[in-house]
Motif scaffolding. Structure first.
Motif, PDB file in Angstrom:
ATOM      1  N   GLY A 189       0.774  -1.238   0.000  1.00  0.00           N
ATOM      2  CA  GLY A 189       0.000   0.000   0.000  1.00  0.00           C
ATOM      3  C   GLY A 189       0.798   1.277   0.000  1.00  0.00           C
ATOM      4  N   GLY A 190       2.101   1.182  -0.267  1.00  0.00           N
ATOM      5  CA  GLY A 190       2.939   2.380  -0.220  1.00  0.00           C
ATOM      6  C   GLY A 190       3.369   2.925  -1.558  1.00  0.00           C
ATOM      7  N   GLY A 191       2.730   2.464  -2.629  1.00  0.00           N
ATOM      8  CA  GLY A 191       3.089   2.965  -3.947  1.00  0.00           C
ATOM      9  C   GLY A 191       4.390   2.413  -4.492  1.00  0.00           C
ATOM     10  N   LEU A 196      -0.540   4.360  -6.456  1.00  0.00           N
ATOM     11  CA  LEU A 196      -1.539   4.810  -5.485  1.00  0.00           C
ATOM     12  C   LEU A 196      -2.876   5.125  -6.135  1.00  0.00           C
ATOM     13  CD1 LEU A 196       0.475   7.151  -3.080  1.00  0.00           C
ATOM     14  CD2 LEU A 196      -0.242   4.778  -2.714  1.00  0.00           C
ATOM     15  N   ASP A 197      -2.879   5.493  -7.427  1.00  0.00           N
ATOM     16  CA  ASP A 197      -4.150   5.827  -8.066  1.00  0.00           C
ATOM     17  C   ASP A 197      -5.019   4.596  -8.330  1.00  0.00           C
ATOM     18  OD1 ASP A 197      -2.869   4.622 -10.202  1.00  0.00           O
ATOM     19  OD2 ASP A 197      -2.551   6.471 -11.322  1.00  0.00           O
ATOM     20  N   PHE A 199      -5.978   2.810  -5.827  1.00  0.00           N
ATOM     21  CA  PHE A 199      -6.759   2.723  -4.597  1.00  0.00           C
ATOM     22  C   PHE A 199      -7.893   3.749  -4.635  1.00  0.00           C
ATOM     23  CE2 PHE A 199      -2.573   1.124  -3.494  1.00  0.00           C
ATOM     24  CZ  PHE A 199      -2.852  -0.002  -2.727  1.00  0.00           C
ATOM     25  N   GLN A 204      -6.353   6.914  -0.920  1.00  0.00           N
ATOM     26  CA  GLN A 204      -5.167   7.550  -1.507  1.00  0.00           C
ATOM     27  C   GLN A 204      -4.655   8.688  -0.647  1.00  0.00           C
ATOM     28  OE1 GLN A 204      -5.197   8.712  -5.681  1.00  0.00           O
ATOM     29  NE2 GLN A 204      -6.761   7.159  -6.108  1.00  0.00           N
ATOM     30  N   LEU A 207      -2.825   7.163   2.322  1.00  0.00           N
ATOM     31  CA  LEU A 207      -1.593   6.475   1.934  1.00  0.00           C
ATOM     32  C   LEU A 207      -0.510   7.436   1.481  1.00  0.00           C
ATOM     33  CD1 LEU A 207      -3.029   3.390  -0.042  1.00  0.00           C
ATOM     34  CD2 LEU A 207      -2.230   3.486   2.331  1.00  0.00           C
ATOM     35  N   ALA A 208      -0.910   8.549   0.875  1.00  0.00           N
ATOM     36  CA  ALA A 208       0.072   9.507   0.374  1.00  0.00           C
ATOM     37  C   ALA A 208       0.875  10.159   1.491  1.00  0.00           C
ATOM     38  CB  ALA A 208      -0.633  10.582  -0.453  1.00  0.00           C
ATOM     39  N   SER A 213       5.323   6.123   0.860  1.00  0.00           N
ATOM     40  CA  SER A 213       4.655   6.736  -0.288  1.00  0.00           C
ATOM     41  C   SER A 213       5.341   8.031  -0.679  1.00  0.00           C
ATOM     42  CB  SER A 213       3.177   6.997   0.027  1.00  0.00           C
ATOM     43  OG  SER A 213       2.507   5.811   0.384  1.00  0.00           O
ATOM     44  N   ASP A 217       7.055   8.115  -4.277  1.00  0.00           N
ATOM     45  CA  ASP A 217       6.484   9.094  -5.206  1.00  0.00           C
ATOM     46  C   ASP A 217       7.464  10.218  -5.509  1.00  0.00           C
ATOM     47  OD1 ASP A 217       4.180   7.696  -5.455  1.00  0.00           O
ATOM     48  OD2 ASP A 217       2.934   9.029  -4.233  1.00  0.00           O
TER      49      ASP A 217
END
Length: 255
Positions: A189-191, A196-197, A199, A204, A207-208, A213, A217
């Motif tokens: 779940g951390g990208g 992430l998009d 989810f 999102q 998580l961001a 993340s 990112d």
């Protein structure tokens, strides 16, 4: 022969030499541990090769390696600075290693400095290896190296603080279970592998704000999209670093 040639000179070695010796020891112990190597080297490398060569997850437009390489670099930082350090330090605390080292001439802050330098040394080896693999898979990164360095340093500080906080407050067995569980959850779940998009929007936004993340990112913005300086991600990592290191310094128990 001058007087005093063989006269003992008791006392501690200079502080920089003690820190360097402890750093070398910590690094050797880390690299000799098979479980640590699995977390820090084998798993990130396998994930990078597997998901770059096999069409399993939709990573958006472009080559999969361009999306995956920054995320796997972030995963490597987390595996060393958080998971590996939390488990190793937790068991050192349980077996009384930290207590004995705390009674040595090496100050406790210097011991933590040595552990941090050991993490950085291991991360350099990880990044070199993963970069070579990514280039072999056709990766062509862009962006400012200074931005990448800032992201990696702040990410290391954030995860190191979280790892030390966990190791210094929980029992060793709880640290082992929790650190591995967090590693798996943030991997998904951390990208890192899954964008992430993919989810729901409400998820999102939460998580961001996670450090993994922000790091993945931020690295992706710089290395894949050529961003100059991802200030938002740097700010998130700076907050995590300040809070986690402050909490670890305040709550860490040596026994």
């Amino acid at each position: 022969m001058s007087v005093g040639t063989y006269t003992p000179a008791p006392g501690a070695a200079p502080l920089p030499r003690m820190i360097a010796a402890q750093t070398a020891f910590e690094t050797k112990m880390l690299l000799r541990n098979g479980e640590q190597l699995l977390l820090t080297v084998v798993i990130p490398s396998l994930l990078l090769v597997l998901f770059s060569t096999v069409d399993i997850i939709d990573t958006g437009g472009g080559r999969p390696v361009d999306f995956l390489a920054p995320g796997v670099l972030a995963l490597a930082v987390m595996s060393t600075a958080f998971t590996g350090q939390a488990i190793a330090t937790g068991f050192e605390r349980r077996y009384g290693v930290l207590k004995r080292l705390g009674a040595s001439p090496l100050p406790r802050w210097a011991l933590m400095t040595a552990k941090t330098l050991s993490v950085l040394a291991t991360e350099i080896l990880q990044i070199v290896l993963l970069t070579v693999i990514a280039f072999a898979l056709g990766w062509s990164p862009d962006g400012n190296p200074l931005s990448v360095l800032l992201l990696l340093v702040l990410g290391t500080a954030a995860f190191s603080g979280l790892g030390l906080l966990m190791a210094g407050t929980l029992r060793a067995e709880a640290t082992l279970a929790a650190a591995n569980l967090v590693f798996l959850l943030l991997l998904v779940g951390g990208g890192v592998i899954v964008p992430l998009d993919r989810f729901p929007d409400a998820v999102q936004s939460v998580l961001a704000l996670l450090p993994i993340s922000a790091l993945s990112d931020g690295l992706r913005d710089v290395l894949q999209h050529g961003a100059a300086m991802p200030w938002g991600n740097l700010g998130i990592l700076a907050v995590w670093a300040a809070l986690s290191l402050g909490a670890a310094a305040r709550l860490f128990r040596w026994e």
